[in-house]
Design a protein around this motif. Structure first.
Motif, PDB file in Angstrom:
ATOM      1  N   THR A  34       0.857  -1.180   0.000  1.00 30.45           N
ATOM      2  CA  THR A  34       0.000   0.000   0.000  1.00 30.45           C
ATOM      3  C   THR A  34       0.898   1.237   0.000  1.00 30.45           C
ATOM      4  O   THR A  34       2.084   1.164   0.332  1.00 30.45           O
ATOM      5  CB  THR A  34      -0.914   0.033   1.234  1.00 30.45           C
ATOM      6  N   GLY A  35       0.332   2.377  -0.412  1.00 30.65           N
ATOM      7  CA  GLY A  35       1.095   3.612  -0.435  1.00 30.65           C
ATOM      8  C   GLY A  35       1.920   3.790  -1.691  1.00 30.65           C
ATOM      9  O   GLY A  35       2.660   4.770  -1.807  1.00 30.65           O
ATOM     10  N   ASN A 176      -5.232   0.526  -9.888  1.00 32.62           N
ATOM     11  CA  ASN A 176      -5.397  -0.454  -8.807  1.00 32.62           C
ATOM     12  C   ASN A 176      -6.569  -1.387  -9.078  1.00 32.62           C
ATOM     13  O   ASN A 176      -7.422  -1.631  -8.219  1.00 32.62           O
ATOM     14  CB  ASN A 176      -5.597   0.250  -7.461  1.00 32.62           C
ATOM     15  N   THR A 208      -8.578  -2.356  -2.384  1.00 30.35           N
ATOM     16  CA  THR A 208      -8.086  -1.627  -1.210  1.00 30.35           C
ATOM     17  C   THR A 208      -7.874  -2.536  -0.005  1.00 30.35           C
ATOM     18  O   THR A 208      -8.493  -3.597   0.119  1.00 30.35           O
ATOM     19  CB  THR A 208      -9.067  -0.505  -0.802  1.00 30.35           C
ATOM     20  N   ASP A 209      -7.013  -2.083   0.878  1.00 29.48           N
ATOM     21  CA  ASP A 209      -6.759  -2.719   2.174  1.00 29.48           C
ATOM     22  C   ASP A 209      -7.084  -1.663   3.215  1.00 29.48           C
ATOM     23  O   ASP A 209      -6.353  -0.678   3.362  1.00 29.48           O
ATOM     24  CB  ASP A 209      -5.294  -3.157   2.259  1.00 29.48           C
ATOM     25  N   THR A 212      -7.117   1.751   1.721  1.00 27.64           N
ATOM     26  CA  THR A 212      -5.912   2.218   1.024  1.00 27.64           C
ATOM     27  C   THR A 212      -5.639   1.347  -0.200  1.00 27.64           C
ATOM     28  O   THR A 212      -5.669   0.116  -0.100  1.00 27.64           O
ATOM     29  CB  THR A 212      -4.699   2.165   1.961  1.00 27.64           C
ATOM     30  N   SER A 213      -5.368   1.964  -1.335  1.00 30.88           N
ATOM     31  CA  SER A 213      -5.173   1.216  -2.573  1.00 30.88           C
ATOM     32  C   SER A 213      -3.980   0.265  -2.480  1.00 30.88           C
ATOM     33  O   SER A 213      -2.960   0.561  -1.847  1.00 30.88           O
ATOM     34  CB  SER A 213      -4.944   2.186  -3.742  1.00 30.88           C
TER      35      SER A 213
END
Length: 217
Positions: A34-35, A176, A208-209, A212-213
Motif C-alpha cells: 500500500t502507499g 489499482n 483496497t486494504d 488504502t489502494s
C-alpha cells in the motif's frame, strides 16, 4: 437464453488480488503493498475489497463477442491475504465473498423479464497474483468455480448453473484494478432458455486494504 455470470471472482470474484501494470520488481519489498509500488507490505490476514470500477458493468454473455445476456452495475468481492512474499514473486489470497446486487442487474434476453439473483458458490477460492500482474482464481481440489443465475421469465422462474475450472485475470497499478475478460463458464443445469456457455467480464477497482489502494510489485 443468454446470461452472463457475474462473478466470482469471484465471483469473484472474485476476484482478487492486486493491480499491476509493468509492476516494479522491488527486491526485498513485498509483492503486495500500500502507499505505492515498493510501499508498505500488505500483512497476511488483511482483507482486501473492491467494487466494480466506476462506470463499468459486470456481464455474463452467451458468446465472447455478443451482447446478449445479463449485466450488473453493482458487485463486490472480498479476499484475505494468505501469503505475501518478497517481490518478484507470487502472493496468495483466499476469496471469501463475491456478491452481485440483483436490483442492479438487467437482461436483454428475449423472454426474460428480470434477474432475481446471482450467487457465487463453492467458496472460498484461491487467488494467486504474480509480480507481472497475472492473476489466477482456482477452486478447492475436486471442486469448481460456480455461479447460479436466477431469472424471471414469461414461463416463470428459472435457474441457470454455470461452472468453470478456473479464471484468469490481470492486475493493473494504473488504477489499482483487477480485470476479467470473457472468462468462459459452461452451463451444467438449467432450462433450455439458459444458454450453453456464459462469458464473464468485469473490472474491479480500486482494490483496497482498509481503504488504502493496493499495488503489485
Amino acid at each position: 437464453m443468454r446470461t452472463r455470470p457475474l462473478l466470482t471472482l469471484v465471483a469473484a470474484t472474485a476476484a482478487l488480488c492486486l493491480p499491476a501494470i509493468s509492476p516494479a520488481f522491488a527486491d526485498g519489498g513485498a509483492v503486495l503493498t500500500t502507499g505505492g509500488t515498493g510501499g508498505t507490505p500488505v500483512a497476511v490476514g488483511d482483507v482486501l475489497t473492491a467494487q466494480l470500477a466506476s462506470g463499468t458493468n459486470a456481464t455474463l454473455y452467451s458468446s465472447a463477442t455478443g451482447t446478449s445476456g445479463v449485466s450488473c452495475t453493482s458487485s463486490t468481492f472480498t479476499a484475505t491475504v494468505t501469503d505475501n512474499p518478497a517481490a518478484p514473486g507470487t502472493a496468495t489470497e483466499s476469496v471469501t465473498g463475491q456478491t452481485f446486487d440483483s436490483s442492479s442487474c438487467t437482461s436483454n434476453v428475449t423472454g426474460v423479464l428480470g434477474v432475481s439473483g446471482i450467487t457465487v458458490e463453492h467458496l472460498p477460492y484461491t487467488t494467486t497474483v504474480a509480480s507481472d500482474g497475472t492473476l489466477t482464481v482456482t477452486p478447492a481440489s475436486g471442486s469448481t468455480i460456480q455461479t447460479t443465475v436466477k431469472l424471471r421469465t414469461l414461463l416463470g422462474s428459472i435457474t441457470c448453473v454455470y461452472q468453470a475450472p478456473s479464471l484468469s485475470g490481470r492486475a493493473d497499478n494504473a488504477d489499482n484494478s483487477i480485470t476479467f475478460t470473457n472468462q468462459q463458464f459452461t452451463k451444467t443445469s438449467g432450462s433450455s432458455l439458459c444458454f450453453g456457455s456464459g462469458y464473464f467480464t468485469a473490472k474491479y477497482a480500486p482494490v483496497t486494504d482498509a481503504g488504502t489502494s493496493v499495488y503489485v510489485n
